[in-house]
Design an enzyme around this catalytic site. Structure first.
Site, short mmCIF file in Angstrom:
data_model
loop_
_atom_site.label_atom_id
_atom_site.label_comp_id
_atom_site.label_asym_id
_atom_site.label_seq_id
_atom_site.Cartn_x
_atom_site.Cartn_y
_atom_site.Cartn_z
N SER A 191 0.83 -1.20 0.00
CA SER A 191 0.00 0.00 0.00
C SER A 191 0.87 1.26 0.00
O SER A 191 1.63 1.48 -0.94
CB SER A 191 -0.96 -0.04 1.20
OG SER A 191 -2.00 0.90 1.06
N ASP A 247 -10.06 -3.66 -4.97
CA ASP A 247 -9.31 -2.62 -4.26
C ASP A 247 -9.47 -1.30 -5.00
O ASP A 247 -9.29 -1.24 -6.22
CB ASP A 247 -7.83 -3.02 -4.21
CG ASP A 247 -6.96 -2.06 -3.42
OD1 ASP A 247 -7.46 -1.03 -2.93
OD2 ASP A 247 -5.75 -2.36 -3.29
N HIS A 275 -8.27 -4.91 -0.52
CA HIS A 275 -7.07 -4.30 0.05
C HIS A 275 -6.81 -4.91 1.43
O HIS A 275 -7.74 -5.18 2.18
CB HIS A 275 -7.29 -2.79 0.18
CG HIS A 275 -6.03 -2.01 0.37
ND1 HIS A 275 -5.23 -1.65 -0.69
CD2 HIS A 275 -5.44 -1.51 1.48
CE1 HIS A 275 -4.20 -0.95 -0.24
NE2 HIS A 275 -4.31 -0.85 1.07
#
Length: 315
Positions: A160, A255, A285
């Protein structure tokens, strides 16, 4: 784990995060909120993975000392080295939130993993995080021998926000004639701060990470007036993406960041770089931090091990 228990846990995480009203929360309050479910991490991952050696230390950064944690799988010399940057929207996360992630990476890849506790926004907004991560990577490259590692097999990796930082470090290392990075692993990275790719709105509600959260994170990370198209903010928008390390980019089907991760992979390929892009179907995610709960999480580590074997192992 029984299917019904998995479903209950997924629904619990979903419902918990949907109740968050970020308009009424400070970063400090959100960090505390997130810590409230830390006792449930044993349901998301296996128990703490034992290793030969795990050490905390402080290293020198340009602005301040930087905490790092090193994970060493064995006493063999000249091990490959993975410098890891945790996720958390540039606002959350620390050495502990990704401790078992790094332990697994160390064990599976027979590599020394160096986890970097970079400074967080809004207390330390951009460019504190990329500067810290780059400084830590330079330190690791210069101290590989004392760590028991091989500077010729140096990998940067993150999930991320950490995926953003890993590829930004690769750009910085090229631009500043820094350490030679053998490979970069980017797990559902954020690569475009404009937030205008279709998946932002398509998957921005009901899939754990929301569009509102992403705007909130970046709002704290980027000081007012920051150019969102700057390459160290949005690597997808960098004018020059040539001569970068080969990359594995993993994205999740549901996501909000899915499309910008895939688009970045395409731009890297167009610039002449070697890239493997993998989409994990059915995944949301954070699947990477839930290998006990989600099959996609387990598959991600298996793929990383398979890809890095040819890059890092010496036979």
């Amino acid at each position: 784990m029984a299917k019904s228990l998995k479903l209950r846990l997924i629904l619990w995480f979903h419902n918990t995060f949907q109740k968050v009203d970020l308009r009424k929360m400070t970063p400090k309050q959100f960090r505390k909120f997130s810590d409230e479910y830390k006792d449930s991490r044993n349901l998301l991952d296996e128990p703490t993975i034992p290793l030969f050696k795990v050490e905390n230390r402080l290293i020198d950064g340009r602005d301040c000392p930087l905490p790092i944690r090193t994970f060493t799988p064995s006493n063999q010399p000249n091990l490959p080295v993975i410098v890891f940057f945790h996720g958390g929207g540039f606002v959350m996360g620390n050495l502990d939130t990704h401790d078992n992630v790094c332990r697994r990476l160390s064990r599976d890849n027979k590599a020394i993993v160096v986890s970097v506790d970079y400074r967080l926004a809004p207390e330390y907004p951009f460019p504190a995080a990329p500067n810290d991560c780059y400084d830590a990577t330079v330190w690791v490259a210069n101290n590989c021998e004392s760590l028991g590692g091989d500077a010729g097999r140096l990998v940067v990796m993150g999930d991320s926000a950490g995926g953003n930082l890993a590829t930004v470090v690769s750009l910085m290392s090229r631009d500043f004639n820094g350490p030679k990075i053998a490979f970069q692993v980017l797990v559902y990275p954020c690569t475009d701060a404009r937030l205008n790719h279709p998946s932002i709105s398509r998957h921005g509600k009901g899939h754990l990470l929301t569009e509102e959260m992403i705007h909130w994170f970046l709002g704290h990370y980027l000081p007012e007036g920051t150019e969102k198209a700057a390459p160290y903010v949005s690597p997808y928008l960098a004018e020059d993406l040539t001569n970068l390390p080969p990359a594995l980019i993993q994205v999740a089907e549901f996501d909000p960041l899915r499309d910008e991760g895939a688009a970045y992979a395409e731009r890297l390929i167009e610039a002449g770089n070697e890239v493997i892009l993998t989409e994990y179907k059915g995944a949301v995610h954070t699947y990477f931090t839930m290998p006990k709960l989600l099959k996609q999480g387990r598959a991600a580590y298996i793929e990383i091990k398979k890809v890095l074997t040819g890059v890092l192992q010496t036979g």
